[in-house]
Each structure stands twice: as structure tokens, then as C-alpha cells.
Design an enzyme around this catalytic site. Structure first.
Site, PDB file in Angstrom:
ATOM      1  N   SER A 167       0.853  -1.190   0.000  1.00 26.19           N
ATOM      2  CA  SER A 167       0.000   0.000   0.000  1.00 26.19           C
ATOM      3  C   SER A 167       0.884   1.234   0.000  1.00 26.19           C
ATOM      4  CB  SER A 167      -0.893   0.009   1.238  1.00 26.19           C
ATOM      5  OG  SER A 167      -1.396   1.317   1.428  1.00 26.19           O
TER       6      SER A 167
ATOM      7  N   HIS B 173      -1.402  -1.273  -4.189  1.00 28.26           N
ATOM      8  CA  HIS B 173      -2.645  -0.968  -3.478  1.00 28.26           C
ATOM      9  C   HIS B 173      -2.715   0.541  -3.213  1.00 28.26           C
ATOM     10  CE1 HIS B 173      -5.991  -2.051  -0.743  1.00 28.26           C
ATOM     11  NE2 HIS B 173      -5.552  -1.053   0.016  1.00 28.26           N
TER      12      HIS B 173
ATOM     13  N   ASP C  12      -4.931   3.606  -1.555  1.00 23.77           N
ATOM     14  CA  ASP C  12      -5.969   3.913  -0.574  1.00 23.77           C
ATOM     15  C   ASP C  12      -6.548   5.292  -0.823  1.00 23.77           C
ATOM     16  OD1 ASP C  12      -6.042   1.583   1.168  1.00 23.77           O
ATOM     17  OD2 ASP C  12      -3.949   2.077   1.585  1.00 23.77           O
TER      18      ASP C  12
ATOM     19  N   MET D  92      -9.148   8.001   0.225  1.00 20.71           N
ATOM     20  CA  MET D  92      -9.955   8.388   1.404  1.00 20.71           C
ATOM     21  C   MET D  92     -10.425   9.826   1.243  1.00 20.71           C
ATOM     22  SD  MET D  92      -7.653   6.849   4.494  1.00 20.71           S
ATOM     23  CE  MET D  92      -6.682   5.340   4.316  1.00 20.71           C
TER      24      MET D  92
ATOM     25  N   HIS E 121      -8.601   1.001  -3.675  1.00 19.82           N
ATOM     26  CA  HIS E 121      -9.483   0.767  -2.529  1.00 19.82           C
ATOM     27  C   HIS E 121     -10.209   2.075  -2.218  1.00 19.82           C
ATOM     28  CE1 HIS E 121      -9.536  -0.203   2.124  1.00 19.82           C
ATOM     29  NE2 HIS E 121     -10.746  -0.125   1.603  1.00 19.82           N
TER      30      HIS E 121
ATOM     31  N   MET F   2     -12.373   4.324  -0.164  1.00 19.76           N
ATOM     32  CA  MET F   2     -12.965   4.576   1.156  1.00 19.76           C
ATOM     33  C   MET F   2     -13.611   5.954   1.082  1.00 19.76           C
ATOM     34  SD  MET F   2      -9.808   3.048   3.365  1.00 19.76           S
ATOM     35  CE  MET F   2      -8.730   3.141   1.940  1.00 19.76           C
TER      36      MET F   2
ATOM     37  N   MET G 226     -11.374  -5.990   5.952  1.00 19.01           N
ATOM     38  CA  MET G 226     -10.525  -5.063   6.705  1.00 19.01           C
ATOM     39  C   MET G 226     -10.179  -5.705   8.044  1.00 19.01           C
ATOM     40  SD  MET G 226     -10.127  -2.479   4.743  1.00 19.01           S
ATOM     41  CE  MET G 226      -9.028  -1.672   5.892  1.00 19.01           C
TER      42      MET G 226
ATOM     43  N   ASP H  60      -6.645  -6.559   4.506  1.00 21.15           N
ATOM     44  CA  ASP H  60      -6.043  -5.227   4.533  1.00 21.15           C
ATOM     45  C   ASP H  60      -5.990  -4.701   5.964  1.00 21.15           C
ATOM     46  OD1 ASP H  60      -5.115  -2.707   3.936  1.00 21.15           O
ATOM     47  OD2 ASP H  60      -6.926  -2.041   2.889  1.00 21.15           O
TER      48      ASP H  60
END
Ligand code: DX5
Ligand code: ZN
Length: 227
Positions: free
Chosen positions: A9, A34, A36, A38, A67, A69, A138, A176
Site C-alpha cells: 500500500s 494498493h 488507498d 480516502m 481501494h 474509502m 478489513m 487489509d
């Protein structure tokens, strides 16, 4: 036997040297990158948007595992697909229509996956499993890297692998949060085969040795358990 994949990540990478940091983990054996995303609403942190995904796509050779979020993910599937996402995972908690989202992602030619927060039960997947290529569980509360692995995730991983087996699905189970040399064998033995590792990889001084050791521990555990 499902294939083991290690997905560093970039949340824990040095963002000032992001291109180098991506090339470094790829040369060190990473299978996926990966990313992230957010938004400060769905999770209490703001990180990466589509512009950065697009920049990462220019340097990465391995698939981008994006991913999301974020609140309102349906509004952004096209944007992230255009930016170069190869896999897109969305939280079942992020809206009322995860089934539609999976179709939207597949319709854009990306691999769809759903993500469950630590407290979300597996029953939310009952009518979704046939629509997705992977489920990500998660094992920390989403929002930050470097948190401790939540032990109850092991029971959840094992139950999901069992369900997939009963339904005859070759499901990829991605985990994750808190994946490290100390936790990965148990996670793999429970039934996961894709491992996100942020701080464990980027916090180490030798990316190659770390990725090799994570892979070796995961493969040994999966082999022993006959998953
Ligand atoms: C947390 C993120 C993770 C994070 C994992 O919300 O989804 O991908 O980067 O970090 P580590 O591996 O350090 O727990
Ligand atoms: Zn993540």
C-alpha cells in the site's frame, strides 16, 4: 490452490518520491499496487484522488488495486476507471447499492471487489458473492496505516473461505490492515490469498527481503492448510 499476491500500500510510501517508491516495490517482487483513496467523510482521513492514480498508472507495471474509502462511490467509478484503476474495491457500508456498484465496475472493464469493515458481518455478502471477483476484509478500522491487526478477523476470513468453498467459488480473499511477518501466516492459514502490506513493506529497509519473507510465510501456511 489460490495464488498468493502481495500488494504494497503506497499509503506508507514517501510521497515526495512516489514514482521511485512504486518502481522499488515492483522490482522487489510486488504483485499489485494498493492505492488507498480516502475522502474525509467515509473515513477520518484524506489521501489520494484520481489525479494521483493517473500519475501512478504512468509508472506502474503491475495492476492498480484501488481501494475506495469514500462516500458516494458510484459517482466516482468512471473517474477512477479512466485514471487507470485495474481493480476497484468498494465498501458495502458506503451506500445502499453495492450490487449495482459491482456491475458498474465490471462494466468499465475493471475487477470488482467488495470490502467489509471489521464489524460488518459476512451475511451482507450473501447476495453479492456471485457479482464480485474478490472480497477484501478489513483487519483494522479503515483510515490509517500502521495499525494493529484485529485478531477476530481470522475467524471471519476462515468463515468466508468456507462459504466460498461450499458455493464452489474461486474467490480471492484479500486482507487489509496490520499484515506483517508476525501475522501473515495465520491470515493465510485462515484462507486469505491476497495481502495488503503498507507499513510492513515501506517501513522496512529492504523491500525485496520483506516481500519475499511475507510471500514465503503465506505460501507455506496456505500449503500446510491445503486451502
Ligand atoms: C487502511 C488502509 C490500508 C493501509 C494498511 O485504511 O486501507 O490499506 O494502508 O496499512 P498497514 O499495512 O500499515 O496496516
Ligand atoms: Zn487499503
Amino acid at each position: 490452490m489460490p495464488t498468493v499476491a502481495i500488494a504494497p500500500s503506497i499509503l506508507s510510501a514517501d510521497f515526495g518520491r512516489l514514482a521511485e517508491e512504486i518502481q522499488a516495490v515492483e522490482e522487489a517482487g510486488a504483485d499489485l499496487i494498493h492505492i488507498d483513496v480516502m475522502d474525509g467523510h467515509f473515513v477520518p482521513n484524506i489521501t489520494i484522488g484520481p489525479l494521483v492514480v493517473k500519475a501512478v498508472k504512468k509508472v506502474a507495471k503491475t495492476p492498480l488495486d484501488v481501494h475506495l474509502m469514500i462516500a458516494n462511490p458510484s459517482q466516482y467509478i468512471d473517474v477512477f476507471a479512466d485514471a487507470g484503476a485495474d481493480w476497484i474495491t468498494v465498501h458495502v457500508e458506503s451506500g445502499p447499492h453495492p450490487h449495482r456498484l459491482a456491475g458498474q465496475i465490471r462494466g468499465r472493464g475493471c475487477r470488482p471487489g467488495v470490502v467489509l469493515n471489521p464489524a460488518t458481518p459476512l451475511s451482507t455478502l450473501d447476495y453479492l458473492l456471485d457479482e464480485v471477483d474478490l472480497v477484501m476484509l478489513m483487519s483494522v478500522n479503515p483510515g490509517f496505516g500502521g495499525q494493529k491487526f484485529i485478531e477476530s478477523s481470522l475467524r471471519k476470513i476462515a468463515a468466508l473461505r468456507q462459504t466460498a468453498r461450499e458455493r464452489g467459488l474461486q474467490l480471492d480473499i484479500e486482507v487489509d490492515g496490520g499484515v506483517a511477518a508476525t501475522s501473515i501466516a495465520a491470515i493465510a492459514a485462515a484462507g486469505a490469498n491476497i495481502f495488503v502490506a503498507g507499513s510492513a513493506v515501506y517501513g522496512s529497509s529492504d523491500y525485496r527481503a520483506t516481500i519475499a519473507s511475507l510471500r514465503q510465510r503465506a505460501e507455506a501456511a496456505i500449503w500446510q492448510e491445503g486451502i
